[in-house]
Design an enzyme around this catalytic site. Sequence first.
Site, short mmCIF file in Angstrom:
data_model
loop_
_atom_site.label_atom_id
_atom_site.label_comp_id
_atom_site.label_asym_id
_atom_site.label_seq_id
_atom_site.Cartn_x
_atom_site.Cartn_y
_atom_site.Cartn_z
N HIS A 1 -61.50 -30.59 -57.59
CA HIS A 1 -60.57 -29.92 -58.56
C HIS A 1 -61.05 -28.59 -59.03
O HIS A 1 -60.81 -28.44 -60.24
CB HIS A 1 -60.47 -31.18 -59.43
N SER B 1 -60.02 -2.11 -48.66
CA SER B 1 -58.80 -1.64 -49.58
C SER B 1 -58.53 -0.30 -49.35
O SER B 1 -59.40 0.65 -48.80
CB SER B 1 -59.20 -1.80 -50.84
#
Length: 481
Positions: free
Chosen positions: A186, A311
């Site tokens: 979770h 990038s």
Amino acid sequence: MQTLLDNCFDFAQTDTALGPLDGRYRSHVAALTNYLSEPALNRSRLLVEVEWLIFLAENRVLKGVAPFSEEEKRYLRSLIENFGEAEVAELKQIEAETKHDVKAVEYFLQERLRRAGDVLGETALPRYLAAVHIFCTSEDINNLAYGIGIKGAVEKVWLPRAKKLVDQLGALAAQAAEVPMLAHTHGQPATPVTLGKEMAVFAYRLNRQILRIENAEYLGKINGATGTWAAHKVAVPGANWPRLAKSFVEHLGLSWNPLTTQIESHDWQSELYSDLARANRIMHNLATDCWSYISMGYFHQNLAAQGSTGSSTMPHKVNPIRFENAEANLEISCALLETLAQTLVTSRLQRDLTDSSTQRNIGVAIGHSLLALYNLSGGLGGLDVANQVMADDLDRNWEVLGEAVQQVMRVEGLAGTPGMDNPYERLKELTRDSKVDETAMRKFVLSLGLSEEAQARLVALTPQTYIGYAPELATGKLLEN
């Protein structure tokens, strides 16, 4: 601006690819064109027509058509072996006149029978034009051709690439079998595992699907216009047509479907595509998990191995593009495979033609999966395990030992050790919404009044060593026993 583009060079007048699989990514999926492209489909159709003609002759089904000589059979089969660009263009021209793709293959083969004497000299082949496509509806040829093509694409192209990925995962699992890692259930810190064990989970899951796909059944039929061999029985009543059909389908390397309408029902295709889609979803899970591990710093991307600029504007970044590319292509592949699986099992009454258009997308569906496999494999090959990052993360999360302490207290209490009441609540008070360091955890353990043996075991425990059977699971040793 649209007017400006309208006046630009017209790419529609060139062979420029519309889709990415035939354009940008062609080199990664080109092997599928040998099995699932339109020319490959026509070559498989030609193979079925040729083998049917040879089969009928060898079984002396047709009066006046004797078994062919070895030279004649070589000539006929050479039509498939030599089916190249010139033949593709010729067939395309014939289809432009017939407006029917299977009929074009029939006429193509008949023309080759007419010319057989030019190659063989004396031969009876030109007399057998009427035997070409005899007793066949188009779907008799199509279903067998698709079966051959799909089987080849899966077994010769997709499966080897998928097995390579499983091998990579297995190697990474072995390499990182004992590298402890904080788990996150979770999204929250949880009982530690090892990185190798998590990779082994994916290898195991994928391998199960590969075994299912390896055992796929590729069905075929050749039983006439509505699946009853009606014309066959009237024209040649002495032949055992069901037995002949079974023998021929199996001769092509397929499994016989004895009971159909005009079409082979495509149930086997639906089963196969569902299995492929499930394998895709597991790979999608792998892609998103690897992306997450990279973002957490657990994996370091090897820039040289990735061959990536990163990038376009931020030089510090190395984008996990391989995993993102795989994720996107798996979603496209699943969407197409699920559509194929859902729609191909339905045909109105004895036949409608929706499957004709649908099946032409099989190569696209498998192609996107194959492209994802390529990127996942390349992505995994460019990862380095960041042992220290994971070790530091574990050191910051001593509270994950709370589960172990609680269970030891339960066992001790059942054995009669006093003071072991409410273990869950006591650990909850210690660990919930707070960070617990090594000192605090050990102080708590020493305060419990555990037996000497249990206390020593817990005092020695660290987040790095609280990994259960993870190393054995990662290497498969546990599964061997």
